[in-house]
Design an enzyme around this catalytic site. Structure first.
Site, PDB file in Angstrom:
ATOM      1  N   GLU A 116      -1.801  -5.764  -3.339  1.00  0.00           N
ATOM      2  CA  GLU A 116      -0.940  -4.978  -2.456  1.00  0.00           C
ATOM      3  C   GLU A 116       0.174  -5.838  -1.866  1.00  0.00           C
ATOM      4  O   GLU A 116       1.333  -5.399  -1.779  1.00  0.00           O
ATOM      5  CB  GLU A 116      -1.765  -4.357  -1.328  1.00  0.00           C
ATOM      6  CG  GLU A 116      -2.661  -3.214  -1.767  1.00  0.00           C
ATOM      7  CD  GLU A 116      -3.478  -2.651  -0.632  1.00  0.00           C
ATOM      8  OE1 GLU A 116      -3.711  -1.437  -0.618  1.00  0.00           O
ATOM      9  OE2 GLU A 116      -3.898  -3.440   0.257  1.00  0.00           O
TER      10      GLU A 116
ATOM     11  N   ASP B  76       0.836  -1.203   0.000  1.00  0.00           N
ATOM     12  CA  ASP B  76       0.000   0.000   0.000  1.00  0.00           C
ATOM     13  C   ASP B  76       0.869   1.250   0.000  1.00  0.00           C
ATOM     14  O   ASP B  76       0.611   2.205  -0.748  1.00  0.00           O
ATOM     15  CB  ASP B  76      -0.914  -0.023   1.231  1.00  0.00           C
ATOM     16  CG  ASP B  76      -1.717   1.258   1.375  1.00  0.00           C
ATOM     17  OD1 ASP B  76      -2.522   1.556   0.478  1.00  0.00           O
ATOM     18  OD2 ASP B  76      -1.527   1.964   2.388  1.00  0.00           O
TER      19      ASP B  76
END
Length: 246
Positions: free
Chosen positions: A133, A65
């Site tokens: 992610e 992220d």
């Protein structure tokens, strides 16, 4: 390390195509295989290393992220020199929205690589974005920033990021509607109530009122989803007025 090695051997024996499929996605041979094993290990496996730390993709999500945000932020900063902080933040949010990350995970069929004790049909939609992610996090830790940046450009920016298209993309109809109401000094209220009906899953219904008048209704399996659906319907009902003010 011996535990990680055993997991690697077990994974390879059960699915000999795992690293072949991964190489096709990455475009290179993984250096630290254990990182990618973690990136596709669900917490339901309940595996821990010799120090008692959980082995699953959740910590890699955090790294991925951060890397996505950093690379996208740098790209937007260079591409949109006139954009202020608020504009750039909104644009980045559109690129790394949960909806878009889920689409990217589905595009690469990452769920096909997951090792889990839960049937894949029982996973929620967000697992696709979570895996994407985690994969980005594994790439960064395995190959460094430049490799990670290249992957993000190849899989996210080059095929999917167009400034003009992004400017017109709505990621939250509720936020947009509330912003419009506040500018116009309109009152608004989301009346939420449980609605079981004949469905097996619990549903929630929402009545959205603007200036004490009900303008839209919606139902979904969560309050957040029901509010967003009601907001979207209201948005299209007031689209011309909102367009003049936003």
């Amino acid at each position: 390390m011996s535990l990680i090695r055993n997991i690697l051997n077990s994974r390879s024996n059960e699915d000999g195509n795992f690293f072949l499929n991964l190489k096709e996605i990455l475009g290179y041979k993984p250096k630290s295989k254990s990182l990618y094993i973690k990136a596709f290990t669900h917490r339901s496996m309940n595996i821990k290393d010799n120090d008692g730390n959980a082995i699953n993709y959740e910590r890699l999500e955090f790294v991925g992220d951060a890397m996505l945000s950093a690379v996208i932020a740098a790209y937007l900063f260079e591409q949109v020199p006139h954009g202020d902080e608020g504009y750039l933040t909104k644009m980045r949010s559109k690129v790394v929205s949960r909806e878009h990350l889920n689409e990217l995970g589905k595009e690469l069929n990452l769920i096909g690589l997951v090792k889990s004790k839960i049937p894949k049909s029982n996973f929620g939609n967000n697992i696709h974005g979570n895996l994407f992610e985690a994969l980005v996090g594994a790439i960064y830790l395995d190959k460094g920033y430049k490799f990670c940046e290249r992957f993000i450009y190849e899989r996210v920016i080059n095929p999917h990021v167009d400034i003009e298209t992004l400017e017109g993309k709505v990621i939250s109809y509720k936020s947009l509607l509330i912003e419009w109401c506040q500018k116009e000094k309109n009152t608004f209220d989301y009346e939420v109530y449980e609605d079981t009906g004949r469905d097996e899953l619990k549903h929630f219904s929402v009545k959205l009122s603007i200036n004490n008048k009900v303008v839209s209704k919606a139902r979904a399996t969560s309050k957040k989803k029901a509010e967003e659906k009601a907001s979207k319907r209201a948005f299209f009902a007031f689209q011309k007025q909102i367009a003049r003010r936003t």
